[in-house]
Scaffold this active site. Structure first.
Site, PDB file in Angstrom:
ATOM      1  N   LEU A 226       0.815  -1.235   0.000  1.00 26.32           N
ATOM      2  CA  LEU A 226       0.000   0.000   0.000  1.00 26.32           C
ATOM      3  C   LEU A 226       0.841   1.274   0.000  1.00 26.32           C
ATOM      4  O   LEU A 226       0.345   2.331   0.376  1.00 26.32           O
ATOM      5  CB  LEU A 226      -1.018   0.017   1.157  1.00 26.32           C
ATOM      6  CG  LEU A 226      -2.070  -1.093   1.128  1.00 26.32           C
ATOM      7  CD1 LEU A 226      -3.074  -0.916   2.273  1.00 26.32           C
ATOM      8  CD2 LEU A 226      -2.823  -1.137  -0.200  1.00 26.32           C
ATOM      9  N   GLN A 227       2.088   1.182  -0.459  1.00 30.30           N
ATOM     10  CA  GLN A 227       2.876   2.416  -0.537  1.00 30.30           C
ATOM     11  C   GLN A 227       2.280   3.362  -1.573  1.00 30.30           C
ATOM     12  O   GLN A 227       2.326   4.575  -1.420  1.00 30.30           O
ATOM     13  CB  GLN A 227       4.349   2.145  -0.851  1.00 30.30           C
ATOM     14  CG  GLN A 227       4.603   1.579  -2.249  1.00 30.30           C
ATOM     15  CD  GLN A 227       6.086   1.395  -2.532  1.00 30.30           C
ATOM     16  OE1 GLN A 227       6.826   1.005  -1.649  1.00 30.30           O
ATOM     17  NE2 GLN A 227       6.515   1.681  -3.738  1.00 30.30           N
TER      18      GLN A 227
ATOM     19  N   HIS B 177       0.416   9.924 -14.941  1.00 27.90           N
ATOM     20  CA  HIS B 177      -0.064   9.295 -16.172  1.00 27.90           C
ATOM     21  C   HIS B 177      -0.886  10.304 -16.972  1.00 27.90           C
ATOM     22  O   HIS B 177      -1.700  11.035 -16.398  1.00 27.90           O
ATOM     23  CB  HIS B 177      -0.913   8.061 -15.849  1.00 27.90           C
ATOM     24  CG  HIS B 177      -0.111   6.937 -15.256  1.00 27.90           C
ATOM     25  ND1 HIS B 177       0.603   7.082 -14.082  1.00 27.90           N
ATOM     26  CD2 HIS B 177       0.094   5.670 -15.671  1.00 27.90           C
ATOM     27  CE1 HIS B 177       1.216   5.939 -13.806  1.00 27.90           C
ATOM     28  NE2 HIS B 177       0.926   5.066 -14.756  1.00 27.90           N
TER      29      HIS B 177
ATOM     30  N   TYR C  84      14.304   1.458 -14.259  1.00 31.44           N
ATOM     31  CA  TYR C  84      13.021   0.749 -14.195  1.00 31.44           C
ATOM     32  C   TYR C  84      13.009  -0.403 -15.218  1.00 31.44           C
ATOM     33  O   TYR C  84      12.781  -1.569 -14.878  1.00 31.44           O
ATOM     34  CB  TYR C  84      11.877   1.736 -14.453  1.00 31.44           C
ATOM     35  CG  TYR C  84      10.550   1.083 -14.743  1.00 31.44           C
ATOM     36  CD1 TYR C  84       9.946   0.258 -13.792  1.00 31.44           C
ATOM     37  CD2 TYR C  84       9.895   1.290 -15.957  1.00 31.44           C
ATOM     38  CE1 TYR C  84       8.711  -0.349 -14.063  1.00 31.44           C
ATOM     39  CE2 TYR C  84       8.676   0.704 -16.225  1.00 31.44           C
ATOM     40  CZ  TYR C  84       8.090  -0.122 -15.270  1.00 31.44           C
ATOM     41  OH  TYR C  84       6.887  -0.726 -15.541  1.00 31.44           O
TER      42      TYR C  84
ATOM     43  N   ASN D 126       1.260   1.332 -22.868  1.00 30.40           N
ATOM     44  CA  ASN D 126       0.680   2.289 -21.909  1.00 30.40           C
ATOM     45  C   ASN D 126      -0.702   1.838 -21.448  1.00 30.40           C
ATOM     46  O   ASN D 126      -1.659   1.893 -22.224  1.00 30.40           O
ATOM     47  CB  ASN D 126       0.603   3.682 -22.531  1.00 30.40           C
ATOM     48  CG  ASN D 126       1.942   4.376 -22.519  1.00 30.40           C
ATOM     49  OD1 ASN D 126       2.966   3.756 -22.814  1.00 30.40           O
ATOM     50  ND2 ASN D 126       1.964   5.634 -22.165  1.00 30.40           N
TER      51      ASN D 126
ATOM     52  N   SER E 284       7.572   1.813 -10.205  1.00 29.43           N
ATOM     53  CA  SER E 284       7.387   1.958 -11.654  1.00 29.43           C
ATOM     54  C   SER E 284       7.458   3.397 -12.173  1.00 29.43           C
ATOM     55  O   SER E 284       7.128   3.632 -13.329  1.00 29.43           O
ATOM     56  CB  SER E 284       6.065   1.307 -12.072  1.00 29.43           C
ATOM     57  OG  SER E 284       4.995   1.927 -11.423  1.00 29.43           O
TER      58      SER E 284
HETATM   59  N1  LIG Z   1       0.600   1.471 -15.882  1.00 28.06           N
HETATM   60  C1  LIG Z   1       1.295   1.206 -16.988  1.00 28.06           C
HETATM   61  O1  LIG Z   1       1.157   1.877 -18.027  1.00 28.06           O
HETATM   62  C2  LIG Z   1       2.266   0.055 -17.002  1.00 28.06           C
HETATM   63  C3  LIG Z   1       2.968  -0.199 -18.190  1.00 28.06           C
HETATM   64  C4  LIG Z   1       3.868  -1.265 -18.222  1.00 28.06           C
HETATM   65  C5  LIG Z   1       4.035  -2.078 -17.111  1.00 28.06           C
HETATM   66  N2  LIG Z   1       3.346  -1.801 -15.967  1.00 28.06           N
HETATM   67  C6  LIG Z   1       3.583  -2.677 -14.803  1.00 28.06           C
HETATM   68  O2  LIG Z   1       2.325  -3.113 -14.317  1.00 28.06           O
HETATM   69  C7  LIG Z   1       2.370  -3.261 -12.895  1.00 28.06           C
HETATM   70  C8  LIG Z   1       1.271  -2.436 -12.269  1.00 28.06           C
HETATM   71  O3  LIG Z   1       1.452  -1.093 -12.693  1.00 28.06           O
HETATM   72  P1  LIG Z   1       0.628   0.124 -12.108  1.00 28.06           P
HETATM   73  O4  LIG Z   1       0.626   1.185 -13.136  1.00 28.06           O
HETATM   74  O5  LIG Z   1      -0.663  -0.372 -11.535  1.00 28.06           O
HETATM   75  O6  LIG Z   1       1.637   0.566 -10.981  1.00 28.06           O
HETATM   76  P2  LIG Z   1       1.367   1.078  -9.508  1.00 28.06           P
HETATM   77  O7  LIG Z   1       2.602   1.751  -9.048  1.00 28.06           O
HETATM   78  O8  LIG Z   1       0.078   1.827  -9.477  1.00 28.06           O
HETATM   79  O9  LIG Z   1       1.177  -0.294  -8.714  1.00 28.06           O
HETATM   80  C9  LIG Z   1       2.244  -1.017  -8.181  1.00 28.06           C
HETATM   81  C10 LIG Z   1       1.784  -1.562  -6.825  1.00 28.06           C
HETATM   82  O10 LIG Z   1       2.889  -2.233  -6.226  1.00 28.06           O
HETATM   83  C11 LIG Z   1       2.874  -1.933  -4.843  1.00 28.06           C
HETATM   84  N3  LIG Z   1       4.254  -2.148  -4.383  1.00 28.06           N
HETATM   85  C12 LIG Z   1       5.360  -1.474  -4.763  1.00 28.06           C
HETATM   86  N4  LIG Z   1       6.455  -1.973  -4.153  1.00 28.06           N
HETATM   87  C13 LIG Z   1       6.027  -2.994  -3.358  1.00 28.06           C
HETATM   88  C14 LIG Z   1       6.678  -3.897  -2.477  1.00 28.06           C
HETATM   89  N5  LIG Z   1       8.010  -3.842  -2.273  1.00 28.06           N
HETATM   90  N6  LIG Z   1       5.933  -4.824  -1.828  1.00 28.06           N
HETATM   91  C15 LIG Z   1       4.601  -4.884  -2.013  1.00 28.06           C
HETATM   92  N7  LIG Z   1       3.919  -4.047  -2.832  1.00 28.06           N
HETATM   93  C16 LIG Z   1       4.623  -3.106  -3.490  1.00 28.06           C
HETATM   94  C17 LIG Z   1       2.376  -0.505  -4.759  1.00 28.06           C
HETATM   95  O11 LIG Z   1       1.834  -0.173  -3.494  1.00 28.06           O
HETATM   96  C18 LIG Z   1       1.331  -0.476  -5.857  1.00 28.06           C
HETATM   97  O12 LIG Z   1       0.045  -0.822  -5.372  1.00 28.06           O
HETATM   98  C19 LIG Z   1       3.779  -2.837 -12.473  1.00 28.06           C
HETATM   99  O13 LIG Z   1       4.566  -3.989 -12.357  1.00 28.06           O
HETATM  100  C20 LIG Z   1       4.253  -1.983 -13.634  1.00 28.06           C
HETATM  101  O14 LIG Z   1       5.654  -2.007 -13.756  1.00 28.06           O
HETATM  102  C21 LIG Z   1       2.461  -0.760 -15.880  1.00 28.06           C
END
Ligand SMILES: NC(=O)c1ccc[n+]([C@@H]2O[C@H](COP(=O)([O-])OP(=O)(O)OC[C@H]3O[C@@H](n4cnc5c(N)ncnc54)[C@H](O)[C@@H]3O)[C@@H](O)[C@H]2O)c1
Length: 327
Positions: free
Chosen positions: A13-14, A167, A121, A150, A57
């Site tokens: 939940l960070q 975003h 990243y 995206n 991320s």
């Molecule tokens: N949003 C995009 O456009 C996009 C594109 C490519 C890949 N991704 C990948 O998809 C996944 C989800 O992306 P998102 O946009 O929802 O990102 P986000 O940052 O909103 O979600 C990541 C989640 O991981 C949790 N988290 C982070 N470090 C942690 C840890 N050490 N232990 C437990 N929880 C932890 C955070 O609290 C958060 O809820 C990620 O792996 C991201 O790299 C996202």
């Protein structure tokens, strides 16, 4: 859950939101960096497959603080893999990213495109992908890595909300809703038809469908990497126009210089997942994705309650944005 599975969601939940976990799912708060907690988690629940989405991320942050990314995405990934081994979990699906490719050499980007990340990243996600092969060889853990381009859009129930908001689409909504004064547009001199950079958008429910298909086919496939995009690029100027049309609000835009490491064009080829798993996006056009996101945001103007200050309100100023980067 709609597919008959019991879901256990876990996050530290960070930046995630407790309210975005479906009420029928079990929620366990914890950190990937806590190896003992992870092992205990797998002892408490009989898990037969894992979707690994948690990550650091924010690309700009990864350039300033790479250690944080290697700790969370690589060390945290090792902790997860090491917890799967004694628990006997053999099915793993991970969220990877277009950022593993770096500066594109050809377009659209296929999965066999060279891998040269230009930020920590992308490098951390690539390291995680590489580890998967070794754990499969040693411990028989089958995996699929989904490289999203995206992600955007919303389901009826859940939408996109970050603090700070980095975003492009929710950041534009904040301007439309007068929660943010203006949108900072990084780069207006790219070699594209309107000078702004071009990205490939994919709807979050299409991403979810791909995860279910990956799970259903994982034992047959064994190990595979798939891009997830629509194969169609939209320039940032086009995204702004679409948001203006969908919201009915004129967006104030402040042009800014382009930032290092921002490729002009990133468009995916998703032919592989289309051919091998039959994945077909239900949202092929950005207009529909933006409409779904706007419908959700209008119902939740302050996003999720637990983090309900908009980013600009949180620090009293317009935050530095990272709207144009692949994640
Ligand atoms: N949003 C995009 O456009 C996009 C594109 C490519 C890949 N991704 C990948 O998809 C996944 C989800 O992306 P998102 O946009 O929802 O990102 P986000 O940052 O909103 O979600 C990541 C989640 O991981 C949790 N988290 C982070 N470090 C942690 C840890 N050490 N232990 C437990 N929880 C932890 C955070 O609290 C958060 O809820 C990620 O792996 C991201 O790299 C996202």
């Amino acid at each position: 859950m709609n597919h008959g599975h019991q879901v256990i969601a876990s996050d530290n939940l960070q930046s995630g939101h407790r309210e975005s976990v479906h009420p029928q799912a079990i929620f366990e708060q914890g950190d990937l960096l806590d190896a003992e907690w992870l092992k205990h988690l797998f002892k408490r629940y009989p898990v037969d497959a894992v979707f690994h989405l948690a990550a650091e991320s924010l690309i700009d942050l990864s350039i300033r603080d790479p250690g944080r990314f290697f700790r969370s995405n690589v060390s945290g990934g090792i902790n997860l893999l090491d917890a799967l081994v004694p628990a006997g979990v053999k099915r793993l699906i991970i969220s990877s990213t277009a950022a593993v490719y770096g500066e594109p050499k050809h377009m659209p980007i296929t999965e066999d495109h060279p891998l040269n990340p230009v930020n920590a990243y992308g490098e951390s996600k690539l390291a995680l992908e590489k580890m998967l092969g070794w754990y499969r060889r040693a411990h028989g853990i089958n995996y699929i890595s989904l490289r999203y381009f995206n992600a955007c859009g919303a389901s009826q129930r859940y939408g996109e909300f970050h603090v700070p908001e980095t975003h492009i689409i929710p950041a534009l909504f904040e301007v439309a809703m007068q929660q943010r004064e203006a949108f900072q547009l990084f780069g207006t001199d790219f070699e594209t038809s309107d000078g702004t950079c071009i990205r490939d958008y994919v709807h979050v429910t299409d991403i979810a469908d791909a995860h279910v298909m990956a799970l259903d086919n994982l034992n047959r496939i064994g190990a595979r990497i798939y891009n997830l995009g629509n194969g169609k690029g939209y320039s940032n100027a086009q995204v702004i126009e679409i948001v203006e049309a969908v919201t009915g609000h004129k967006i104030k835009v402040i042009p800014r210089p382009r930032r290092p490491g921002d490729p002009a064009i990133l468009v995916a080829s998703s032919e592989r997942i289309h051919k091998e798993l039959g994945w077909q996006p239900r949202y092929p056009e950005l207009e529909g994705m933006v409409e779904s996101a706007w419908t959700w945001r209008k119902k939740h103007p302050r996003g999720y309650e637990s983090k309900n200050m908009s980013s600009s309100q949180a620090n009293g100023s317009t935050p530095p944005l990272d709207e144009t980067r692949p994640k």
